[in-house]
Design a protein around this motif. Structure first.
Motif, mmCIF file in Angstrom:
data_model
loop_
_atom_site.group_PDB
_atom_site.id
_atom_site.type_symbol
_atom_site.label_atom_id
_atom_site.label_comp_id
_atom_site.label_asym_id
_atom_site.label_seq_id
_atom_site.Cartn_x
_atom_site.Cartn_y
_atom_site.Cartn_z
ATOM 1 N N UNK A 341 38.060 8.452 24.159
ATOM 2 C CA UNK A 341 38.381 8.547 25.577
ATOM 3 C C UNK A 341 38.811 7.178 26.099
ATOM 4 N N UNK A 342 40.069 7.042 26.578
ATOM 5 C CA UNK A 342 40.503 5.739 27.103
ATOM 6 C C UNK A 342 39.919 5.472 28.483
ATOM 7 N N UNK A 343 39.876 4.200 28.844
ATOM 8 C CA UNK A 343 39.428 3.822 30.186
ATOM 9 C C UNK A 343 40.518 4.128 31.206
ATOM 10 N N UNK A 344 40.209 3.916 32.480
ATOM 11 C CA UNK A 344 41.142 4.297 33.537
ATOM 12 C C UNK A 344 42.436 3.496 33.489
ATOM 13 N N UNK A 345 42.373 2.254 33.065
ATOM 14 C CA UNK A 345 43.597 1.449 33.010
ATOM 15 C C UNK A 345 44.361 1.637 31.712
ATOM 16 N N UNK A 346 43.854 2.486 30.793
ATOM 17 C CA UNK A 346 44.518 2.816 29.524
ATOM 18 C C UNK A 346 44.801 1.563 28.685
ATOM 19 N N UNK A 347 43.882 0.582 28.764
ATOM 20 C CA UNK A 347 43.997 -0.612 27.949
ATOM 21 C C UNK A 347 42.796 -0.806 27.032
ATOM 22 N N UNK A 354 31.021 6.776 18.969
ATOM 23 C CA UNK A 354 32.212 7.174 18.231
ATOM 24 C C UNK A 354 33.161 5.991 18.065
ATOM 25 N N UNK A 355 33.345 5.241 19.151
ATOM 26 C CA UNK A 355 34.243 4.083 19.080
ATOM 27 C C UNK A 355 33.703 3.034 18.117
ATOM 28 N N UNK A 356 32.411 2.775 18.156
ATOM 29 C CA UNK A 356 31.838 1.762 17.267
ATOM 30 C C UNK A 356 31.917 2.199 15.805
ATOM 31 N N UNK A 357 31.743 3.483 15.558
ATOM 32 C CA UNK A 357 31.846 3.972 14.186
ATOM 33 C C UNK A 357 33.276 3.852 13.668
#
Length: 796
Positions: A341-347, A354-357
């Motif tokens: 899931x991206x953050x609001x600024x899409x950066x 999940x991201x850390x894995x």
């Protein structure tokens, strides 16, 4: 303010929220990317977007114009509002926008004021989102003036106030100027949208954060805002470079200040490309990862992380690239993380487990690629001393986008230069030389297998002897003696090779001469067994039988490979034997050492210390029935019996290893059978497709025959028509002659009968024939009567 229903208050948005919302974009290019995404998404589906800098009434302005579908009044109102997003995927085009906040945060990050001109096939609308306007009128809520012009002239009556607000607080002070901007959209297409942003954000010195003078075809972030060193990727400060990698597979042309951005397939513009697969535990499918070397600069490396075709995090250095040994220098990884899931600024992505894995596994995968490439290079050129990241590289593949249909085509690898505009008709491959033909399949769409990893396989299956840690003498003396009951029956070869010499057996209890002779006889028996097995079609194992060709192709090469490995390791084993002899001499004393040397010299076994030392590694854990020899004074018959038992144990061990190898071969055979079944299914599908093509060909042949018969029929009809036309022409000639005859005859009758009036008679009709016959008869009668009268007068 209360709502009309049950008196529940409505939540309102303060004008200050426009600035607070824009602070999510700490980098100006991320704000521009939000506006590009709005044109790219399937609800607009623009083919081109123009980004430019201009000056209006002395103010620097940014303009964005696309040739998409345009916005109706309702959609424009949602675009100027917050949290409304009803974008849906179209075929394989997945929208990037999710939150309904991109235009507001992006435009207000670039400047304080923005005006939107949009044109559909039926309407033209103008909307204003301005912080300056809200401050000037002291608004307590966000107001968005909007006006709409319809082609049928039925405009909204309430747009009068919005029109006055736009003409008063925008850069355009008359309706004529507004219509001029709406007409500018027609230069890009019949529909589209144009956005103008002014009162741009400035630095403390009053200059805008963009540099418009250094490069007239680009937007650059000024040097005092971003450090343009060699370590910094160009995409960090150049909008043109950033837009070239903004999408994993670009489907829209971006034109910056009048010059088209040369988009690239980032996963195809690398060198030494390798495809790997990763299946997270929380997904039921594999994720494709592309690794390769950057062909432009080795200092720009890391993971390119995309989400729904849109770049989220560029050049992310994983843990192995951040270490002091600088592993993975120059390596770029490309992955599409639609499951994050991206953050609001899409950066960035939300920092979840999940991201850390995925970041941890990306580091492992990248380090594997780094090791495999170096291993491959060392194997191909062992004498090369230049690091692979320092070698000049070119992309493995050449892909280009058609300027007409925007489809990607693969070109021959030798192509290095391309024209400014390229079309499908210029393709070297005739089967893709038309814009109507679908795109060529990419590698990841054709083959989903990971690249081979020989280095990883070698490190997993075997452990090098050079990496073994030989313990000191004190640790060796403290090591307990292994008895026959403690030793496993048939320990795996990998476990045996991984143990130290002291762990296998205490050195003072081993007779090297006996072991050397035993090893020599065991090798002779093994050669006899090998010769006998070459004659037999397969090894006689009741539970498993293999075909002869499979044994000849798998078992014997494996055995030969084992023998080669033994031969190559003689040097290393001889060193170990020397060390063990020193230990024996120190334990048994000089006298025992002299006796051992004399007996070895007389028996000629001095050359076999390496083989004996190798046997020391294998035999103590293989023999169950062998009793330990505590001194050298055993009788010959007992020694012979022990040697025979040793030989039988060796043969049993080799038999077990052969059985294990045959099991592995059977597994490979089953895998080959599965692949064969897949190929058979594929062949059956191709056969069905072939039958379909044959049936279509037959139908086409039938259609051809029918059309041929119809063509013959049409030819006969055409011939008949020609004949009929010829006959009609002849009839027309006869009719013309008959009419002329009738006309001449009529003139002749008029000369005899002046009172006869035939001016209005139709000479083409048969009626004139009856009239002429009657007149002729009358004329003859009159002539006869006249003649009789004249004769009568003469007679008188």
């Amino acid at each position: 303010m209360a709502n009309g229903k049950r008196g529940i208050p409505l939540s309102t948005i303060s004008p200050k929220f426009l600035h607070a919302n824009s602070t999510s974009h700490t980098w100006p290019f991320s704000a521009i990317a939000e506006l590009i995404d709005n044109a790219y998404d399937p609800d607009v589906h623009a083919r081109q977007i123009w980004i430019d800098w201009t000056r209006i009434r002395g103010l620097d302005c940014l303009s964005f114009m696309d040739n998409g579908e345009g916005l109706t009044r309702a959609r424009l109102h949602k675009m100027l509002s917050f949290g409304f997003s009803d974008k849906k995927a179209a075929k394989f085009h997945i929208p990037v926008g999710v939150y309904g906040n991109g235009f507001k945060s992006g435009s207000m990050r670039l400047g304080k004021d923005a005006i939107v001109f949009t044109k559909t096939r039926d309407t033209m609308s103008v909307g204003l989102l301005s912080q300056s306007y809200l401050e000037a009128i002291g608004a307590q809520r966000v107001l968005v003036p909007m006006i709409t012009f319809r082609r049928d002239g039925h405009n909204h009556v309430e747009d009068g106030a919005s029109l006055r607000a736009i003409l008063t607080y925008s850069l355009f002070n008359s309706e004529k100027e507004l219509f001029a901007e709406l007409r500018a959209i027609s230069a890009a297409g019949p529909t589209g949208t144009r956005i103008i942003i002014w009162n741009l954000r400035t630095a403390t010195n009053g200059e805008t954060e963009f540099d418009f003078e250094t490069d007239k075809y680009d937007f650059l972030i000024r040097a005092n805002i971003c450090d343009k060193s060699n370590m910094t990727p160009e995409s960090e400060y150049s909008l043109r470079a950033y837009c070239s990698i903004l999408y994993l597979k670009p489907r829209m042309q971006i034109i910056i200040r009048g010059q088209r951005v040369k988009s690239q397939l980032i996963s195809k513009s690398l060198a030494q490309i390798a495809q790997d697969n990763y299946r997270p535990s929380f997904l039921n499918k594999r994720v494709r990862i592309t690794f390769g070397y950057n062909t432009q600069s080795k200092e720009h490396y890391g993971i390119m992380m995309y989400h729904k075709n849109r770049l989220i995090k560029p050049f992310v250095k994983v843990s192995c690239q951040c270490k002091a040994e600088r592993k993975g220098v120059g390596v770029i990884g490309v992955i599409e993380c639609n499951f994050l899931q991206p953050t609001h600024n899409k950066q960035d992505f939300d920092d979840t487990d999940k991201y850390r894995k995925i970041m941890h596994n990306l580091s492992i995968k990248l380090e594997e690629y780094w090791n495999e490439i170096r291993y491959k290079r060392k194997k191909e050129d062992p004498k090369c001393t230049v690091a692979i990241e320092d070698v000049l590289k070119v992309p493995d593949q050449v892909w280009v986008q058609c300027d007409s249909c925007l489809k990607w085509r693969r070109l021959p690898d030798a192509i290095t230069e391309l024209p400014d505009k390229w079309f499908c008709s210029m393709n070297y491959d005739p089967q893709f030389r038309s814009c109507l033909i679908e795109e060529e399949l990419e590698d990841e769409e054709e083959d989903q297998k990971s690249y081979p990893k020989p280095f990883k396989r070698q490190r997993r299956n075997t452990k090098s002897l050079l990496e073994e840690n030989v313990p000191d003498s004190t640790q060796t003396q403290e090591q307990p003696v292994l008895t026959t009951t403690q030793a496993p029956r048939h320990p795996p070869a990998s476990v045996m090779s991984g143990r130290s010499l002291a762990e296998r057996s205490p050195l003072p209890l081993i007779n090297l001469t006996a072991l050397s002779n035993s090893l020599r006889r065991a090798k002779q028996k093994f050669s006899a067994i090998e010769t006998q097995m070459e004659v037999m079609p397969y090894f006689p194992v009741p539970s498993l039988t293999l075909p002869q060709e499979l044994c000849s192709q798998t078992l014997w090469p494996a055995l030969n490979e084992e023998r080669k490995t033994l031969t190559q390791s003689d040097t290393l084993v001889s060193k170990a034997a020397c060390g063990m002899m020193e230990g024996i001499e120190s334990h048994q004393g000089p006298a025992a050492a002299e006796k051992t040397c004399e007996r070895d010299a007389s028996s000629g076994t001095g050359r076999e210390y390496s083989s004996a030392a190798e046997q020391i590694i294998e035999l103590p854990l293989k023999n169950e029935k062998k009793e330990a020899v505590h001194h050298e004074g055993h009788v010959d018959d007992e020694e012979g019996e022990e040697e025979e038992e040793c030989n039988l144990a060796e043969v049993q061990q080799w038999q077990d290893e052969l059985i294990e190898l045959m099991h592995e071969t059977a597994e490979e055979r089953d895998a080959c059978r599965q692949e064969l079944e897949v190929l058979r299914e594929h062949s059956a599908a191709l056969e069905d497709e072939r039958n379909q093509f044959i049936s279509r060909l037959e139908s086409v042949e039938e259609e051809k025959s029918r059309l041929s018969a119809l063509c013959d029929q049409l030819r006969s009809q055409l011939s008949e028509l020609r004949d009929h036309s010829q006959r009609g022409k002849e009839d027309n000639d006869d009719s013309s002659k008959l009419r002329t005859l009738r006309l001449n005859l009529s003139r002749l009758l008029v000369s005899f009968i002046p009172s006869l009036h035939l001016e209005h008679v139709d000479y083409n009709s048969d009626v004139i024939d009856t009239i002429l016959i009657q007149k002729q008869i009358a004329c003859l009668e009159n002539s006869t009567t006249k003649t009789d009268a004249e004769v009568s007068d003469l007679l008188q």
